[in-house]
Design an enzyme around this catalytic site. Structure first.
Site, PDB file in Angstrom:
ATOM      1  N   GLU A  32       0.729  -1.051  -0.457  1.00 39.24           N
ATOM      2  CA  GLU A  32       0.219   0.191   0.523  1.00 39.24           C
ATOM      3  C   GLU A  32       0.864   1.334  -0.051  1.00 39.24           C
ATOM      4  O   GLU A  32       1.375   0.947   0.884  1.00 39.24           O
ATOM      5  CB  GLU A  32      -0.633   0.133   0.994  1.00 39.24           C
ATOM      6  CG  GLU A  32      -1.370  -1.432   1.261  1.00 39.24           C
ATOM      7  CD  GLU A  32      -2.952  -0.816   0.030  1.00 39.24           C
ATOM      8  OE1 GLU A  32      -2.894  -0.191  -0.340  1.00 39.24           O
ATOM      9  OE2 GLU A  32      -3.779  -1.997  -0.043  1.00 39.24           O
ATOM     10  N   CYS A  51      -2.674   8.729   2.919  1.00 33.96           N
ATOM     11  CA  CYS A  51      -2.416   8.207   1.003  1.00 33.96           C
ATOM     12  C   CYS A  51      -3.326   7.996   0.038  1.00 33.96           C
ATOM     13  O   CYS A  51      -3.432   8.474  -0.921  1.00 33.96           O
ATOM     14  CB  CYS A  51      -1.885   6.495   1.621  1.00 33.96           C
ATOM     15  SG  CYS A  51      -3.088   5.543   2.352  1.00 33.96           S
TER      16      CYS A  51
END
Length: 529
Positions: free
Chosen positions: A282, A316
């Site tokens: 990720e 993110c």
């Protein structure tokens, strides 16, 4: 002190947490001390270099951690693997019951952990508690999952044969988490890994080790209370070049789930892949929202503001780019500039604050350098982008969120800056907007604001967004745990949390049973006899 009295004091303490006595109550409730051991394998270890933990709120020292050494890594890993060998044989619903109890325990400590997240990472209190809620939610999800680890049955082409598949526990799952979500990312992985029958070895960010210690203590108590080895929730705090590299090279860790920068992801993927291990990566996001002439402007402005300013742009999934139709550009620009000027910046523990500090002074320097690159490329700063100082902004980590008009092909726009910088980009036709949207190396989260069904469906089509997450009339930030979370391209391709992400934490096995007295071969092959 009795727990009930401690929790009562804690409720009062979180209203003014920066006072020394209040911080002492918080630490006592979570089992923290001024100096803490940084490794756990059922007992606490840590004799390595001292790590100082500083709060981005004011630069004050929150405590210290004795980091895990290479020798202690081996002690932790050995216990974690032994714990896995026993845990894998516990029926999955019983494993789910333990995770259910963990969710209940996290509910009890939600305010305390939320306050600690704010102190250590700098999130506003609502976001700190929201992150703890994510841990609670994924525990609830995992409890149901523990009774749904389904395999398939298939019809065999051979008479008198039955064929099916099943899923087995995988092993010790390594989790590398980033500073921006110091506890939720661990829980997303750990809750699923535990119900799947795995042990978890956690390496948290060195910027936020105290929340990791606090969560590990809570999980360890739950495992021990149920008669299981607390080493199922193992912890190693230390330098990536030491314990991180040991984990990446360790064949006893069949899966490493890593959240962080693209550069870190390349390293993790390369090392683990070389030993044919698995990864869930990720990594970076460069998330965009397309605003069409058919957009609900009020809805779009609210979503953009939270997506770009929430967590000080350090998610993110933070909104980095706005790709707006020419006809709406000036209106949206002016409304966003006005909204940014009303954002209250300051102490994240003040309920009125909307944006707290960046995680450290280095992040501030990166943001200021990025703004200079925007200007040098020909972009225009419309508002913000200043470093704040003075008595109200101690510690040197406070900035004003920035909006800049830019072009998508600027190198600095192509690169993700982990800070509250929002780029406004013009387009004329939707095909052009989608092409601009996809023309970055990252592919995590995306959104379009439109009330036109045809535009929405085009954005969600095979020729639309190339991201792992694509939303309509919802911003890029704030993913729910029920859906698989992750992205494409340099974001890494991993998936965590909901849907069928659990399959990454298990190994698939195809089984065939011959209940006849013959031995026919597949594909009609005859061999001998």
């Amino acid at each position: 002190m009795e727990l009930a009295e401690m929790m009562k004091q804690l409720e009062e303490a979180v209203m003014g947490i920066k006072k020394d006595i209040d911080q002492a109550v918080l630490y006592e409730s979570l089992g923290l001390k001024k100096e803490n051991p940084g490794a756990f394998n059922g007992e606490w270890l840590g004799t390595g270099d001292l790590l100082k933990v500083l709060s981005p709120i004011d630069g004050a020292e929150l405590g210290t951690v004795k980091q895990c050494t290479a020798t202690e890594y081996e002690q932790v890993m050995a216990k974690a693997h032994a714990a896995f060998l026993a845990w894998r044989m516990v029926p999955a619903p019983k494993r789910g019951e333990v995770v259910r109890q963990l969710g209940e325990e996290l509910r009890r400590y939600k305010k305390a952990l939320g306050a600690l997240v704010s102190l250590e990472m700098g999130k506003i209190r609502a976001e700190g508690e929201g992150e703890v809620q994510e841990m609670i939610d994924i525990c609830d999800f995992a409890v149901g999952l523990s009774r749904q680890l389904y395999g398939l049955s298939m019809h065999s082409e051979r008479p008198g044969h039955r064929m099916y598949e099943q899923w087995h526990p995988l092993g010790v799952v390594g989790v590398i988490s980033a500073f921006n979500f110091p506890v939720a990312v661990w829980a997303w992985n750990a809750a699923l890994a535990w119900v799947c029958g795995d042990a978890v070895l956690w390496k948290p960010s060195s910027s936020t080790p105290l929340t990791a210690i606090a969560c590990t203590k809570i999980a360890a108590r739950v495992f021990a209370r149920n008669g299981y080895d607390p080493a199922l929730a193992s912890l190693i705090i230390g330098k990536g070049s030491v314990v991180g590299e040991l984990m990446l090279h360790d064949k006893r860790v069949p899966l490493v789930s890593a959240t962080g920068s693209c550069a870190m992801g390349y390293r993790v993927g390369s090392v683990v892949g070389e030993r044919l291990g698995r990864t869930i990566l990720e990594l970076g996001g460069n998330n965009a929202i397309i605003v069409t002439p058919q957009a609900d402007m009020d809805l779009a402005v609210r979503a953009i503001l939270f997506g770009a300013v929430g967590t000080a742009g350090q998610r993110c999934t933070s909104t980095r780019r706005i790709i707006c139709h020419d006809s709406m550009f000036d209106t949206l620009r002016d409304r966003l500039v006005s909204a940014y000027q009303q954002v209250k910046i300051g102490d994240p523990l003040d309920p009125a604050t909307l944006m707290g500090p960046l995680v450290n002074v280095g992040a501030v320097d990166d943001m200021l350098a990025a703004i200079e690159k925007v200007k040098a490329a020909g972009g225009t700063v419309l508002c913000g982008g200043e470093k704040l100082s003075g008595e109200a902004y101690p510690g040197g980590c406070y900035v004003t969120p920035c909006i800049a008009e830019a072009k998508n092909d600027y190198q600095i726009v192509q690169d993700e800056t982990f800070a509250p910088i929002l780029y406004l980009i013009r387009y004329k036709e939707l095909d052009e907007a989608i092409a601009l949207h996809n023309a970055v190396p990252q592919g995590l989260s995306s959104a379009i604001f439109t009330t036109n069904l045809l535009e929405a469906e085009q954005f969600l089509s095979h020729a639309g967004s190339d991201c792992g997450i694509a939303n309509v009339n919802i911003g890029t930030s704030g993913a729910e745990i029920g859906g698989a979370f992750g992205g494409e391209k340099e974001t890494g391709g991993g998936r965590e949390s909901g849907s069928d992400s659990w399959k990454a934490y298990m190994r698939r096995q195809t089984n065939t049973i011959n209940w006849s007295k013959e031995l026919p071969l597949a594909q009609g092959i005859e061999f001998g006899g």
